[in-house]
Design an enzyme around this catalytic site. Sequence first.
Site, PDB file in Angstrom:
ATOM      1  N   GLN A   1      30.327  51.201 -15.555  1.00 33.30           N
ATOM      2  CA  GLN A   1      31.460  51.927 -16.126  1.00 33.30           C
ATOM      3  C   GLN A   1      32.757  51.225 -15.715  1.00 33.30           C
ATOM      4  O   GLN A   1      33.047  51.083 -14.531  1.00 33.30           O
ATOM      5  CB  GLN A   1      31.438  53.392 -15.646  1.00 33.30           C
ATOM      6  CG  GLN A   1      32.499  54.266 -16.291  1.00 33.30           C
ATOM      7  CD  GLN A   1      32.306  54.431 -17.798  1.00 33.30           C
ATOM      8  OE1 GLN A   1      31.190  54.586 -18.301  1.00 33.30           O
ATOM      9  NE2 GLN A   1      33.406  54.399 -18.545  1.00 33.30           N
TER      10      GLN A   1
ATOM     11  N   ASP B   1      25.457  47.230 -22.838  1.00 33.36           N
ATOM     12  CA  ASP B   1      26.858  47.316 -23.267  1.00 33.36           C
ATOM     13  C   ASP B   1      27.300  46.045 -23.994  1.00 33.36           C
ATOM     14  O   ASP B   1      28.381  46.014 -24.580  1.00 33.36           O
ATOM     15  CB  ASP B   1      27.766  47.515 -22.039  1.00 33.36           C
ATOM     16  CG  ASP B   1      28.332  48.930 -21.965  1.00 33.36           C
ATOM     17  OD1 ASP B   1      28.318  49.617 -23.001  1.00 33.36           O
ATOM     18  OD2 ASP B   1      28.776  49.323 -20.878  1.00 33.36           O
TER      19      ASP B   1
ATOM     20  N   LYS C   1      27.230  60.446 -21.120  1.00 35.94           N
ATOM     21  CA  LYS C   1      26.140  59.486 -21.356  1.00 35.94           C
ATOM     22  C   LYS C   1      24.840  59.995 -20.739  1.00 35.94           C
ATOM     23  O   LYS C   1      23.766  59.885 -21.326  1.00 35.94           O
ATOM     24  CB  LYS C   1      26.529  58.108 -20.783  1.00 35.94           C
ATOM     25  CG  LYS C   1      27.620  57.419 -21.595  1.00 35.94           C
ATOM     26  CD  LYS C   1      28.237  56.224 -20.874  1.00 35.94           C
ATOM     27  CE  LYS C   1      29.448  55.694 -21.651  1.00 35.94           C
ATOM     28  NZ  LYS C   1      30.158  54.622 -20.939  1.00 35.94           N
TER      29      LYS C   1
END
Length: 285
Positions: free
Chosen positions: A96, A119, A52
Amino acid sequence: MQILDGKALSQKIEQNVTAGVKEFKAQAGCVPGLAVILVGQDPASAAYVAMKKKACDRVGFYSVTHEMPEDISQDAIEKTIMMMNENPNIDGILIQLPLPPQIDTTKILELVDPSKDVDGFHPYNVGRLVTNLDGFVPCTPLGVMELLAEYNIDVQGKNCVVVGASNIVGKPMASLLLNANATVEICHIFTDDLKKHTQNADIILVGVGVINLIKEDMVKEGAIIIDIGINRADNGKLVGDVDFENVSKKCSYITPVPGGVGPMTIAMLLSNTLKAAQINAKKRG
Ligand code: NAD
């Protein structure tokens, strides 16, 4: 059979985001910023975060990774998120997952400012997705929808079977398909006789984490197969949840692993972060 090439489409999207960043910089005088929180030493999580970060560099974002030890306290993560919420250089915040067991993940996700929730895991954005309102949508299912659109696959009226019902893959995937007027079934670990459900599906979308879960006899002739799973096979290769070799002979379209949904997930993170930067710049006036 045609391959749904997520790698090629993700490169096209990256080019568009790169152009969008230049335009944004010319108008706002800064570049979009993404903060990532990585807790612990899990090699897969570290590898995803590194991918990422590289993608952010390629498109010209500012990005920062907050690496925290496995035994970090809830309070310390919460303080970092609150700092990122206030930081005008940060447009997107990504936690994460998974977080270690001592951490209340729900509470952490709820603390992220919904306008920086790239997200799409905050209940506010989940609610907006379910009610078909604009908001941030989880990157993996969003990437699947983009891939289907790229190949002019209209899901309206199609029988779609989603296998896997997690908050980050299966459930938002089902919501997006329903919003696009598909008929949607969701199967999971407690579904009795999975084949009974998949064998009549026009489109099977599977994100479970079980190698070869979807076999040839579970798929109807000409079906479309979206393989979201990522597994490490005994020989060290990355594979999905579909028996690609045999299923690909029977279906009309299929995503490969790697090179299918995976790169689309990262591309959607980039486009969600650019979108967040545009929203946050407008809010700042
Ligand atoms: P998860 O463990 O949170 O959820 C797994 C889901 O699969 C659950 O709903 C469970 O009920 C269901 N399931 C498990 N075994 C099953 C079985 N035998 N039959 C039917 N359903 C079963 O996992 P997740 O985070 O949703 O990830 C699922 C898979 O997708 C993993 O392989 C993960 O690596 C992959 N993934 C890929 C991407 C990508 O970018 N391609 C992104 C996220 C996750």
